[in-house]
Design a protein around this motif. Structure first.
Motif, mmCIF file in Angstrom:
data_model
loop_
_atom_site.group_PDB
_atom_site.id
_atom_site.type_symbol
_atom_site.label_atom_id
_atom_site.label_comp_id
_atom_site.label_asym_id
_atom_site.label_seq_id
_atom_site.Cartn_x
_atom_site.Cartn_y
_atom_site.Cartn_z
ATOM 1 N N CYS A 1 2.205 74.069 32.183
ATOM 2 C CA CYS A 1 3.459 73.348 31.986
ATOM 3 C C CYS A 1 4.007 73.602 30.595
ATOM 4 N N SER B 1 7.624 75.426 30.078
ATOM 5 C CA SER B 1 8.595 74.596 29.366
ATOM 6 C C SER B 1 9.165 75.319 28.158
ATOM 7 N N ILE C 1 5.985 71.752 35.394
ATOM 8 C CA ILE C 1 5.286 70.590 35.946
ATOM 9 C C ILE C 1 4.775 70.903 37.349
ATOM 10 N N SER D 1 1.745 73.315 37.252
ATOM 11 C CA SER D 1 0.502 72.652 36.847
ATOM 12 C C SER D 1 -0.039 71.758 37.956
ATOM 13 N N ALA E 1 4.267 68.040 29.417
ATOM 14 C CA ALA E 1 5.364 68.986 29.631
ATOM 15 C C ALA E 1 6.604 68.588 28.824
#
Length: 265
Positions: free
Chosen positions: A69, A73, A115, A118, A149
């Motif tokens: 994440c 990100s 997200i 993960s 995240a």
């Protein structure tokens, strides 16, 4: 002002969804992008088992699943830096509203993708590799991924301010921002492995405290042990968000003053 930020944030979400649809179909995202990320995590986990034992494999597996994440990100660095190349930076600087929520919302699709990656890794890889996670303790641990995240996204937005200023270095900025987190922040080796003087510095990075909270939950720790780590992760994210806002504002303010916001610079 709050209503304006919310409206701009909502528009950024819609734009992010549209942009993600131009990059991936659900098939290319799941069987191309996510499969590639899960292969990366599996590689590191198997290295951990080869070099040590099953406990090390679990340590490395959990760390790298959570790190996904963070990796995704922080692609916001490239997304925001690309605005200058596309010529939209001067347009936003001239707009009669704040450019900050627009820019800080430009990578929300990567935040959501990180997200999701993960979470998929959390559900798929442990049983696939024969690494048992304690259930139901693993469920709240998985929820902490959201906080990690967000914190990493704020950190990425700060780095994006540097990448916008020095666009030719955007890939270097991304890698130099992400690789220290992978190396030092508890993903593959414990924080205690590093020199004592370095360890407090590592708590200023995103992921460090959130990953520690996840490991504490999985180890059966009490919530009185977990909450301070979560609070610190949230504070770190807020701090990077504040720095990101200042960084983006400085780029625009300086560009307005010396005319360096033009297309392609």
């Amino acid at each position: 002002m709050t209503a304006g930020w919310l409206r701009l944030g909502y528009q950024s979400v819609l734009f992010s969804i549209a942009e993600m649809r131009t990059v991936h179909t659900w098939r290319t995202w799941l069987f191309g992008w996510v499969a590639r990320l899960l292969t990366q995590v599996t590689f590191f986990a198997l290295i951990g088992k080869f070099l040590a034992d099953d406990a090390t494999m679990q340590f490395v597996l959990v760390g790298n699943i959570v790190a996904l994440c963070c990796l995704e990100s922080m692609i916001v660095v490239l997304t925001i830096a690309g605005e200058r190349r596309l010529g939209t930076l001067p347009l936003l600087a001239m707009a009669p509203t704040s450019h900050v929520p627009v820019y800080l919302g430009r990578g929300l699709h990567w935040l959501a993708s990180g997200i999701a990656s993960s979470v998929i890794g959390w559900l798929v890889l442990p049983p696939l590799l024969g690494v048992p996670l304690p259930w139901p303790e693993a469920l709240p641990a998985m929820a902490i991924i959201l906080l990690v995240a967000l914190s990493c996204y704020c950190y990425g937005c700060f780095l994006a301010g540097l990448a916008v200023r020095y666009r030719s270095l955007q890939v270097i900025v991304l890698n130099l921002g992400y690789l220290p987190i992978m190396a030092f922040c508890g993903v593959n080796v414990p924080l205690s492995f590093w020199p004592t003087w370095l360890q407090p510095v590592l708590h200023l990075f995103p992921l460090t405290n959130g990953l520690q909270a996840i490991r504490t939950v999985l180890a059966g720790g009490t919530w009185s042990e977990v909450w301070p780590k979560l609070a610190l992760e949230a504070l770190v994210g807020i701090g990077w968000f504040a720095l990101a806002t200042v960084s983006i504002n400085r780029v625009v303010t300086k560009g307005r003053a010396d005319g360096t916001l033009e297309f392609g610079n």
